[in-house]
Motif scaffolding. Structure first.
Motif, PDB file in Angstrom:
ATOM      1  N   LYS A   4     -12.347  15.485  -3.984  1.00 19.49           N
ATOM      2  CA  LYS A   4     -11.089  16.100  -4.431  1.00 19.49           C
ATOM      3  C   LYS A   4     -10.147  16.259  -3.245  1.00 19.49           C
ATOM      4  CE  LYS A   4     -12.504  18.856  -8.430  1.00 19.49           C
ATOM      5  NZ  LYS A   4     -12.992  20.188  -8.789  1.00 19.49           N
ATOM      6  N   ALA A   5     -10.714  16.726  -2.130  1.00 24.21           N
ATOM      7  CA  ALA A   5      -9.894  16.947  -0.930  1.00 24.21           C
ATOM      8  C   ALA A   5      -9.284  15.635  -0.459  1.00 24.21           C
ATOM      9  CB  ALA A   5     -10.756  17.537   0.179  1.00 24.21           C
ATOM     10  N   ASN A   6     -10.104  14.574  -0.413  1.00 22.57           N
ATOM     11  CA  ASN A   6      -9.589  13.271   0.024  1.00 22.57           C
ATOM     12  C   ASN A   6      -8.488  12.774  -0.899  1.00 22.57           C
ATOM     13  OD1 ASN A   6     -11.090  12.923   2.329  1.00 22.57           O
ATOM     14  ND2 ASN A   6     -12.811  11.991   1.282  1.00 22.57           N
ATOM     15  N   ALA A   7      -8.702  12.966  -2.218  1.00 23.10           N
ATOM     16  CA  ALA A   7      -7.691  12.528  -3.195  1.00 23.10           C
ATOM     17  C   ALA A   7      -6.397  13.312  -2.993  1.00 23.10           C
ATOM     18  CB  ALA A   7      -8.223  12.747  -4.615  1.00 23.10           C
ATOM     19  N   GLU A   8      -6.541  14.639  -2.769  1.00 20.50           N
ATOM     20  CA  GLU A   8      -5.360  15.491  -2.565  1.00 20.50           C
ATOM     21  C   GLU A   8      -4.617  15.111  -1.283  1.00 20.50           C
ATOM     22  OE1 GLU A   8      -3.944  18.054  -4.352  1.00 20.50           O
ATOM     23  OE2 GLU A   8      -5.267  17.413  -5.957  1.00 20.50           O
ATOM     24  N   ILE A   9      -5.376  14.851  -0.217  1.00 19.54           N
ATOM     25  CA  ILE A   9      -4.768  14.487   1.063  1.00 19.54           C
ATOM     26  C   ILE A   9      -3.993  13.175   0.905  1.00 19.54           C
ATOM     27  CG2 ILE A   9      -5.261  13.735   3.447  1.00 19.54           C
ATOM     28  CD1 ILE A   9      -7.721  15.699   3.262  1.00 19.54           C
ATOM     29  N   SER A  10      -4.621  12.187   0.249  1.00 18.43           N
ATOM     30  CA  SER A  10      -3.960  10.891   0.041  1.00 18.43           C
ATOM     31  C   SER A  10      -2.702  11.057  -0.783  1.00 18.43           C
ATOM     32  CB  SER A  10      -4.905   9.914  -0.667  1.00 18.43           C
ATOM     33  OG  SER A  10      -6.057   9.747   0.119  1.00 18.43           O
ATOM     34  N   LYS A  11      -2.825  11.889  -1.850  1.00 16.66           N
ATOM     35  CA  LYS A  11      -1.680  12.106  -2.744  1.00 16.66           C
ATOM     36  C   LYS A  11      -0.522  12.741  -1.968  1.00 16.66           C
ATOM     37  CE  LYS A  11      -3.208  13.821  -6.648  1.00 16.66           C
ATOM     38  NZ  LYS A  11      -3.509  14.983  -7.520  1.00 16.66           N
ATOM     39  N   ALA A  12      -0.864  13.730  -1.144  1.00 18.52           N
ATOM     40  CA  ALA A  12       0.165  14.418  -0.348  1.00 18.52           C
ATOM     41  C   ALA A  12       0.858  13.445   0.581  1.00 18.52           C
ATOM     42  CB  ALA A  12      -0.467  15.559   0.444  1.00 18.52           C
ATOM     43  N   ARG A  55     -21.661  25.716  11.690  1.00 16.60           N
ATOM     44  CA  ARG A  55     -22.348  25.475  10.399  1.00 16.60           C
ATOM     45  C   ARG A  55     -22.132  26.642   9.449  1.00 16.60           C
ATOM     46  NH1 ARG A  55     -26.161  22.532  13.273  1.00 16.60           N
ATOM     47  NH2 ARG A  55     -27.174  24.412  14.008  1.00 16.60           N
ATOM     48  N   GLU A  56     -22.315  27.857   9.994  1.00 21.76           N
ATOM     49  CA  GLU A  56     -22.163  29.080   9.195  1.00 21.76           C
ATOM     50  C   GLU A  56     -20.738  29.178   8.641  1.00 21.76           C
ATOM     51  OE1 GLU A  56     -22.570  33.732  10.176  1.00 21.76           O
ATOM     52  OE2 GLU A  56     -23.921  32.443  11.334  1.00 21.76           O
ATOM     53  N   PHE A  57     -19.759  28.902   9.512  1.00 21.65           N
ATOM     54  CA  PHE A  57     -18.364  28.996   9.090  1.00 21.65           C
ATOM     55  C   PHE A  57     -18.012  27.910   8.068  1.00 21.65           C
ATOM     56  CE2 PHE A  57     -13.889  27.699   9.590  1.00 21.65           C
ATOM     57  CZ  PHE A  57     -13.306  28.843   9.073  1.00 21.65           C
ATOM     58  N   GLN A  58     -18.540  26.711   8.275  1.00 25.43           N
ATOM     59  CA  GLN A  58     -18.255  25.612   7.341  1.00 25.43           C
ATOM     60  C   GLN A  58     -18.783  25.951   5.936  1.00 25.43           C
ATOM     61  OE1 GLN A  58     -20.718  22.174   7.517  1.00 25.43           O
ATOM     62  NE2 GLN A  58     -19.989  21.933   5.433  1.00 25.43           N
ATOM     63  N   GLU A  59     -19.991  26.566   5.878  1.00 23.87           N
ATOM     64  CA  GLU A  59     -20.555  26.975   4.582  1.00 23.87           C
ATOM     65  C   GLU A  59     -19.686  28.043   3.939  1.00 23.87           C
ATOM     66  OE1 GLU A  59     -24.543  28.094   5.597  1.00 23.87           O
ATOM     67  OE2 GLU A  59     -25.075  26.013   6.100  1.00 23.87           O
ATOM     68  N   PHE A  60     -19.227  29.004   4.754  1.00 18.91           N
ATOM     69  CA  PHE A  60     -18.334  30.066   4.256  1.00 18.91           C
ATOM     70  C   PHE A  60     -17.039  29.445   3.716  1.00 18.91           C
ATOM     71  CE2 PHE A  60     -14.433  32.297   5.634  1.00 18.91           C
ATOM     72  CZ  PHE A  60     -14.447  33.373   4.757  1.00 18.91           C
ATOM     73  N   LEU A  61     -16.491  28.469   4.450  1.00 15.70           N
ATOM     74  CA  LEU A  61     -15.234  27.824   4.061  1.00 15.70           C
ATOM     75  C   LEU A  61     -15.390  27.089   2.730  1.00 15.70           C
ATOM     76  CD1 LEU A  61     -12.323  27.150   4.742  1.00 15.70           C
ATOM     77  CD2 LEU A  61     -13.117  25.350   6.274  1.00 15.70           C
ATOM     78  N   GLU A  62     -16.497  26.365   2.581  1.00 16.36           N
ATOM     79  CA  GLU A  62     -16.736  25.643   1.323  1.00 16.36           C
ATOM     80  C   GLU A  62     -16.806  26.606   0.142  1.00 16.36           C
ATOM     81  OE1 GLU A  62     -19.791  22.728   1.096  1.00 16.36           O
ATOM     82  OE2 GLU A  62     -19.189  21.774   2.951  1.00 16.36           O
ATOM     83  N   ARG A  63     -17.538  27.716   0.337  1.00 17.97           N
ATOM     84  CA  ARG A  63     -17.644  28.724  -0.739  1.00 17.97           C
ATOM     85  C   ARG A  63     -16.279  29.315  -1.055  1.00 17.97           C
ATOM     86  NH1 ARG A  63     -21.991  30.562   2.286  1.00 17.97           N
ATOM     87  NH2 ARG A  63     -20.824  32.398   2.962  1.00 17.97           N
ATOM     88  N   SER A  64     -15.484  29.558  -0.002  1.00 18.78           N
ATOM     89  CA  SER A  64     -14.190  30.238  -0.168  1.00 18.78           C
ATOM     90  C   SER A  64     -13.172  29.401  -0.937  1.00 18.78           C
ATOM     91  CB  SER A  64     -13.597  30.600   1.193  1.00 18.78           C
ATOM     92  OG  SER A  64     -14.479  31.411   1.903  1.00 18.78           O
ATOM     93  N   VAL A  65     -13.168  28.084  -0.717  1.00 17.15           N
ATOM     94  CA  VAL A  65     -12.121  27.253  -1.334  1.00 17.15           C
ATOM     95  C   VAL A  65     -12.528  26.731  -2.708  1.00 17.15           C
ATOM     96  CG1 VAL A  65     -11.296  26.512   0.932  1.00 17.15           C
ATOM     97  CG2 VAL A  65     -12.815  25.007  -0.320  1.00 17.15           C
ATOM     98  N   GLY A  94     -13.102  25.945  -6.331  1.00 16.54           N
ATOM     99  CA  GLY A  94     -12.399  26.358  -7.547  1.00 16.54           C
ATOM    100  C   GLY A  94     -10.909  26.592  -7.356  1.00 16.54           C
ATOM    101  N   ASP A  95     -10.407  26.526  -6.124  1.00 19.97           N
ATOM    102  CA  ASP A  95      -8.969  26.714  -5.887  1.00 19.97           C
ATOM    103  C   ASP A  95      -8.417  25.420  -5.300  1.00 19.97           C
ATOM    104  OD1 ASP A  95      -6.439  27.303  -4.799  1.00 19.97           O
ATOM    105  OD2 ASP A  95      -6.969  29.410  -4.497  1.00 19.97           O
ATOM    106  N   MET A  96      -7.769  24.623  -6.160  1.00 17.68           N
ATOM    107  CA  MET A  96      -7.338  23.294  -5.723  1.00 17.68           C
ATOM    108  C   MET A  96      -6.324  23.329  -4.587  1.00 17.68           C
ATOM    109  SD  MET A  96      -9.093  20.915  -6.760  1.00 17.68           S
ATOM    110  CE  MET A  96      -8.130  19.598  -6.046  1.00 17.68           C
ATOM    111  N   SER A  97      -5.495  24.365  -4.525  1.00 17.48           N
ATOM    112  CA  SER A  97      -4.514  24.406  -3.429  1.00 17.48           C
ATOM    113  C   SER A  97      -5.237  24.635  -2.098  1.00 17.48           C
ATOM    114  CB  SER A  97      -3.444  25.476  -3.669  1.00 17.48           C
ATOM    115  OG  SER A  97      -3.999  26.760  -3.509  1.00 17.48           O
ATOM    116  N   LEU A  98      -6.319  25.443  -2.119  1.00 14.39           N
ATOM    117  CA  LEU A  98      -7.101  25.666  -0.896  1.00 14.39           C
ATOM    118  C   LEU A  98      -7.944  24.437  -0.552  1.00 14.39           C
ATOM    119  CD1 LEU A  98      -8.295  29.382  -1.248  1.00 14.39           C
ATOM    120  CD2 LEU A  98      -6.566  28.499   0.300  1.00 14.39           C
ATOM    121  N   VAL A  99      -8.455  23.756  -1.592  1.00 14.01           N
ATOM    122  CA  VAL A  99      -9.219  22.520  -1.355  1.00 14.01           C
ATOM    123  C   VAL A  99      -8.319  21.502  -0.665  1.00 14.01           C
ATOM    124  CG1 VAL A  99     -10.297  20.514  -2.483  1.00 14.01           C
ATOM    125  CG2 VAL A  99     -10.895  22.805  -3.228  1.00 14.01           C
TER     126      VAL A  99
END
Length: 203
Positions: A191-199, A63-73, A75-80
């Motif tokens: 956004k992530a789902n849209a990016e994954i589908s697009k890729a 849970r802690e790591f998932q929250e950190f990951l969300e904060r980290s990515v 605003g950065d669409m390539s990381l999202v």
């Protein structure tokens, strides 16, 4: 000019920080997923109450790591785009929508080919009665939902299998609801789902 030199320095520093962040994220994801796998593999070796306690600790770390990951990515669409599936897989593990560590790992690391191999192995094991029908159903449903969320096209038979399983509907609803908590999460996951589908369309 001085300003263009400084902007180049800032860009390369930003790039280096992003690479460090990527390396840190990848290490943490691998470590936590290893921990989850070990926990299930060694389940029978734990003393009474020890397994639940260790699992709770692992879930808290996830849970802690998932929250950190969300904060980290944010605003950065390539990381999202890169880590959207990882966030979704971690949420599926935390909510216990997915229970098979190997499937969670393949989902988190965006490995549709490995998921397909896993499905083939499950079908083979079912045929020779090496796994129970219940275990086959649970894991096959997880694999197929992970494939769908990664933008892979399911065959008519695979979709029919999912449609037939009431547990699949509940699980898919649960995975779809993940990320509908805050507007940031919702935005991030859509956004992530849209990016994954697009890729996947581009491939």
């Amino acid at each position: 000019s001085f300003s263009s030199t400084m902007s180049k320095v800032a860009r390369s520093r930003g790039k280096a920080q992003t690479e460090l962040l990527r390396a840190n994220i990848n290490d943490q994801v691998s470590r936590l997923l290893d921990q989850l796998e070990d926990l299930e593999e060694l389940k029978d070796e734990f003393e009474e109450g020890e397994y639940e306690e260790t699992k709770e600790e692992t879930m808290a770390q996830l849970r802690e790591f998932q929250e950190f990951l969300e904060r980290s990515v944010q605003g950065d669409m390539s990381l999202v785009s890169e880590y959207g599936a990882t966030i979704l897989a971690l949420q599926a593990a935390i909510s216990q929508a997915f229970k098979t560590p190997e499937v969670i790992r393949m989902f988190a690391k965006k490995q549709p080919d490995a998921l397909r191999k896993r499905l083939a192995a499950l079908q083979r094991d079912k045929k020779i009665r090496q796994i129970s029908p219940e275990k086959f159903q649970t894991q096959a449903v997880e694999v197929l939902i992970a494939l769908k969320k990664l933008g892979s096209k399911l065959s008519m038979q695979e979709q029919a299998f999912l449609d037939k399983m009431s547990s699949a509907r509940h699980m898919e609803d649960a995975v779809d609801k993940l990320g509908s908590g805050s507007s940031v999460e919702k935005n991030l996951i859509s956004k992530a789902n849209a990016e994954i589908s697009k890729a996947n369309i581009k491939k």
